[in-house]
Design an enzyme around this catalytic site. Structure first.
Site, PDB file in Angstrom:
ATOM      1  N   ARG A 219     -14.466  -9.451  15.104  1.00 45.71           N
ATOM      2  CA  ARG A 219     -14.515  -9.883  16.519  1.00 45.71           C
ATOM      3  C   ARG A 219     -14.770  -8.669  17.394  1.00 45.71           C
ATOM      4  O   ARG A 219     -14.780  -7.537  16.915  1.00 45.71           O
ATOM      5  CB  ARG A 219     -13.167 -10.501  16.889  1.00 45.71           C
ATOM      6  CG  ARG A 219     -12.025  -9.529  16.582  1.00 45.71           C
ATOM      7  CD  ARG A 219     -10.699  -9.943  17.139  1.00 45.71           C
ATOM      8  NE  ARG A 219      -9.621  -9.132  16.604  1.00 45.71           N
ATOM      9  CZ  ARG A 219      -9.271  -7.946  17.041  1.00 45.71           C
ATOM     10  NH1 ARG A 219      -9.935  -7.373  18.029  1.00 45.71           N
ATOM     11  NH2 ARG A 219      -8.281  -7.270  16.491  1.00 45.71           N
TER      12      ARG A 219
ATOM     13  N   GLU B 223       0.852  -1.195   0.000  1.00 44.52           N
ATOM     14  CA  GLU B 223       0.000   0.000   0.000  1.00 44.52           C
ATOM     15  C   GLU B 223       0.877   1.230   0.000  1.00 44.52           C
ATOM     16  O   GLU B 223       2.025   1.191   0.456  1.00 44.52           O
ATOM     17  CB  GLU B 223      -0.850   0.049   1.287  1.00 44.52           C
ATOM     18  CG  GLU B 223      -2.075  -0.828   1.262  1.00 44.52           C
ATOM     19  CD  GLU B 223      -2.827  -0.847   2.601  1.00 44.52           C
ATOM     20  OE1 GLU B 223      -3.817  -1.555   2.687  1.00 44.52           O
ATOM     21  OE2 GLU B 223      -2.385  -0.152   3.546  1.00 44.52           O
TER      22      GLU B 223
ATOM     23  N   HIS C 267      -6.193   7.018  12.434  1.00 49.65           N
ATOM     24  CA  HIS C 267      -6.853   5.707  12.380  1.00 49.65           C
ATOM     25  C   HIS C 267      -8.258   5.907  12.951  1.00 49.65           C
ATOM     26  O   HIS C 267      -8.405   6.234  14.123  1.00 49.65           O
ATOM     27  CB  HIS C 267      -6.055   4.689  13.208  1.00 49.65           C
ATOM     28  CG  HIS C 267      -6.742   3.363  13.375  1.00 49.65           C
ATOM     29  ND1 HIS C 267      -6.188   2.172  12.957  1.00 49.65           N
ATOM     30  CD2 HIS C 267      -7.938   3.034  13.929  1.00 49.65           C
ATOM     31  CE1 HIS C 267      -7.019   1.183  13.232  1.00 49.65           C
ATOM     32  NE2 HIS C 267      -8.086   1.678  13.831  1.00 49.65           N
TER      33      HIS C 267
ATOM     34  N   LYS D  99      -2.281   0.133  19.258  1.00 48.81           N
ATOM     35  CA  LYS D  99      -3.057   1.198  19.908  1.00 48.81           C
ATOM     36  C   LYS D  99      -2.711   1.318  21.388  1.00 48.81           C
ATOM     37  O   LYS D  99      -2.550   0.307  22.069  1.00 48.81           O
ATOM     38  CB  LYS D  99      -4.549   0.898  19.745  1.00 48.81           C
ATOM     39  CG  LYS D  99      -4.985   0.817  18.291  1.00 48.81           C
ATOM     40  CD  LYS D  99      -6.329   0.122  18.120  1.00 48.81           C
ATOM     41  CE  LYS D  99      -6.639  -0.103  16.647  1.00 48.81           C
ATOM     42  NZ  LYS D  99      -7.789  -1.018  16.444  1.00 48.81           N
TER      43      LYS D  99
HETATM   44  P1  ADP Z   1      -3.126  -4.967  12.030  1.00 51.57           P
HETATM   45  O1  ADP Z   1      -4.212  -5.862  11.528  1.00 51.57           O
HETATM   46  O2  ADP Z   1      -1.840  -5.688  12.218  1.00 51.57           O
HETATM   47  O3  ADP Z   1      -3.539  -4.146  13.207  1.00 51.57           O
HETATM   48  P2  ADP Z   1      -3.619  -2.755  10.176  1.00 51.57           P
HETATM   49  O4  ADP Z   1      -3.715  -2.972   8.713  1.00 51.57           O
HETATM   50  O5  ADP Z   1      -4.889  -2.560  10.927  1.00 51.57           O
HETATM   51  O6  ADP Z   1      -2.802  -3.969  10.816  1.00 51.57           O
HETATM   52  O7  ADP Z   1      -2.650  -1.519  10.459  1.00 51.57           O
HETATM   53  C1  ADP Z   1      -2.260  -1.193  11.776  1.00 51.57           C
HETATM   54  C2  ADP Z   1      -1.679   0.214  11.805  1.00 51.57           C
HETATM   55  O8  ADP Z   1      -0.572   0.343  10.897  1.00 51.57           O
HETATM   56  C3  ADP Z   1      -2.644   1.299  11.359  1.00 51.57           C
HETATM   57  O9  ADP Z   1      -3.501   1.726  12.397  1.00 51.57           O
HETATM   58  C4  ADP Z   1      -1.693   2.378  10.928  1.00 51.57           C
HETATM   59  O10 ADP Z   1      -1.163   3.073  12.049  1.00 51.57           O
HETATM   60  C5  ADP Z   1      -0.550   1.616  10.293  1.00 51.57           C
HETATM   61  N1  ADP Z   1      -0.753   1.491   8.837  1.00 51.57           N
HETATM   62  C6  ADP Z   1      -1.303   0.446   8.176  1.00 51.57           C
HETATM   63  N2  ADP Z   1      -1.352   0.698   6.840  1.00 51.57           N
HETATM   64  C7  ADP Z   1      -0.837   1.920   6.629  1.00 51.57           C
HETATM   65  C8  ADP Z   1      -0.623   2.757   5.482  1.00 51.57           C
HETATM   66  N3  ADP Z   1      -0.947   2.347   4.242  1.00 51.57           N
HETATM   67  N4  ADP Z   1      -0.062   3.989   5.663  1.00 51.57           N
HETATM   68  C9  ADP Z   1       0.280   4.412   6.907  1.00 51.57           C
HETATM   69  N5  ADP Z   1       0.106   3.670   8.023  1.00 51.57           N
HETATM   70  C10 ADP Z   1      -0.435   2.446   7.907  1.00 51.57           C
END
Ligand code: ADP
Length: 448
Positions: free
Chosen positions: A291, A200, A208, A237
């Site tokens: 969940r 990405e 977020h 978080k």
């Molecule tokens: P997980 O399932 O491991 O929690 P996420 O896809 O929800 O992974 O991403 C967790 C965190 O990583 C997000 O809240 C954000 O802070 C960071 N993050 C994920 N994707 C991106 C992105 N494309 N650009 C910037 N930060 C990202």
């Protein structure tokens, strides 16, 4: 309704589920490792079964032992909580194959959403905007370099099967790609037994923002507003609040409606959370959690709904009897995750708790499985308590949070309470002016 629910988890979330069950007149079965024999979730449950040694693989992730415990005690449903087996579609199928109810969405939905590449596709088809990224998985370094050029650096490589902030790698230029891609693939393979990765665009200053939904098996879907979880360390978080300080009521309404429409199209039922990154007024779908989430209590605080109770009802096949227009949002709620960690180095700090005194008073909630004299085993997540406060205004909630953090006494182990106390006195935080990178900068400046 169920008569007896087995709770396949530990700590505060096991207690949280136990409490909802007991308020509904449902008996509970706790499962525990040898290390947790004296844990509060074991003491409160109606029955308890030891499912293995301290290591999570042999206990809380031991599917066969958990199923045996459920059959032995005559449980008619299993609640997985969060973490451990909560997003394991194979386990959900095993539960159903043994004629018990899985308290969660249908296994095939967990499987689809658990594959983040497939989830992106589903979300796109359902009309949700995506973070610009690769179409599907990236197979080799050449592919990765090409996508890097298409998307423009920096980019982030993520594990298709990722979770818990693991398996992500930011890449700043083409030179770094070969190394980063190989490491990401290896990390994905060793953490998730699946080396699929995708890419990405790495957003530079997003927040977020996630939306809690409730959906029944009959096509009724509502949202319970958003949570802002931008305060993160290493993609995990630390503190969450609702409503997001970044959104106005009109944006909030549009976001909620967009999510409800998408959930209906996808045909998802049960509780769930749709996560977005929000930058320059745009929302970008990131993933869906199938969940209950750690931070659900802030939503409960502003809606007065019991999300776990609703989840149990929905899983028992009942209809959602709350309509969107019944949902009223009151005030502001904030949650601090209190971890057994050094507040400066974040090194986990398991051990024996000495004195333990939790704050109280109006609009203060503490969810924790700890008590004076109990052990914090080194084998599991370091979360020891969640402090949730609410107030009529954000300022009121912050004043209350400061007061409550000051009352909290946890002796014998280090915790992140001092860090929270610093964060909430910072001017940017007080203004709500923070994004997902803010905490890293704050920690850097603080280290001097
Ligand atoms: P997980 O399932 O491991 O929690 P996420 O896809 O929800 O992974 O991403 C967790 C965190 O990583 C997000 O809240 C954000 O802070 C960071 N993050 C994920 N994707 C991106 C992105 N494309 N650009 C910037 N930060 C990202």
């Amino acid at each position: 309704m169920f008569e007896k629910v087995l709770i396949a988890n530990r700590g505060e979330v096991a207690l949280r589920i136990h409490r909802a069950c007991h308020e509904m007149g449902i008996k509970t079965v706790a499962v525990h490792s040898v290390a947790d024999a004296n844990a509060m979730h074991v003491k409160l449950a109606d029955e308890a079964v030891c499912i293995g040694p301290a290591g999570a693989k042999e206990s809380y992730l031991n599917k066969a032992n958990i199923i045996s415990a459920a059959l032995m005690t005559g449980a008619d449903a299993i609640h997985p909580g969060y973490g451990f087996l909560s997003e394991n579609a194979d386990f959900a199928e095993m539960v159903e194959a043994h004629n018990m109810v899985w308290i969660g969405p249908r296994p095939e939905m967990i499987r689809k959403m658990g594959d983040k590449v497939a989830a992106r596709q589903l979300a796109k088809e359902a009309g949700l905007p995506l973070i610009p990224g690769s179409d599907g998985e990236i197979k080799n370094v050449l592919d990765a370099i090409q996508w890097g050029e298409v998307l423009g650096y920096p980019v982030i490589i993520k594990a298709s099967a990722g979770g818990g902030g693991k398996g992500m790698r930011v890449v700043n230029s083409a030179d770094e790609m070969e190394m980063a891609f190989t490491l990401a693939q290896n990390e994905a393979r060793s953490s998730f037994e699946n080396d699929g990765v995708y890419m990405e665009k790495y957003l530079s200053h997003p927040r977020h923002i996630e939306v809690q939904i409730l959906a029944d098996n009959f096509g009724h879907v509502i949202h319970l507003g958003e949570r802002d979880c931008s305060l993160q360390r290493n993609h995990q978080k630390i503190l969450e609040e609702t409503p997001s300080p970044a959104l106005n009521p009109e944006q909030r309404k549009k976001l909620g409606e967009m999510v409800v429409a998408a959930i209906k199209k996808i045909g998802y039922s049960n509780v769930g959370t749709v996560e977005f990154l929000y930058e320059n007024g745009q929302f970008y779908f990131m993933e869906m959690n199938t969940r209950l989430q750690v931070e659900h209590p802030i939503t409960e605080a502003v809606t007065s709904l019991d999300i776990v109770r609703e989840q149990i009802r929905l899983s028992a096949g009942q209809t959602l009897d709350i309509k969107q227009e019944d949902i009223q949002f009151h005030g502001v709620a904030i949650e601090c995750r209190i971890n057994a960690e050094d507040p400066n180095t974040f090194v986990p700090c398991p051990g024996k708790i000495g004195q333990w005194h939790v704050p109280g008073g109006l609009a203060v909630r503490v969810d924790s499985g700890m008590y004076a004299g109990c052990d914090v085993p080194p084998n599991y997540d370091s979360l020891v308590a969640k402090l949730i406060v609410s107030g009529r205004t954000r300022n009121g909630a912050l004043m209350r949070l400061k007061r409550a953090l000051g009352e909290f006494v946890i002796e014998g182990i280090s915790t992140t309470i001092p860090l929270h106390q610093e964060i909430i006195q910072n001017a940017d935080f007080i203004d709500g002016a923070y994004d997902i990178h803010w905490l890293a900068d704050f920690l850097k400046n603080r280290a001097g």
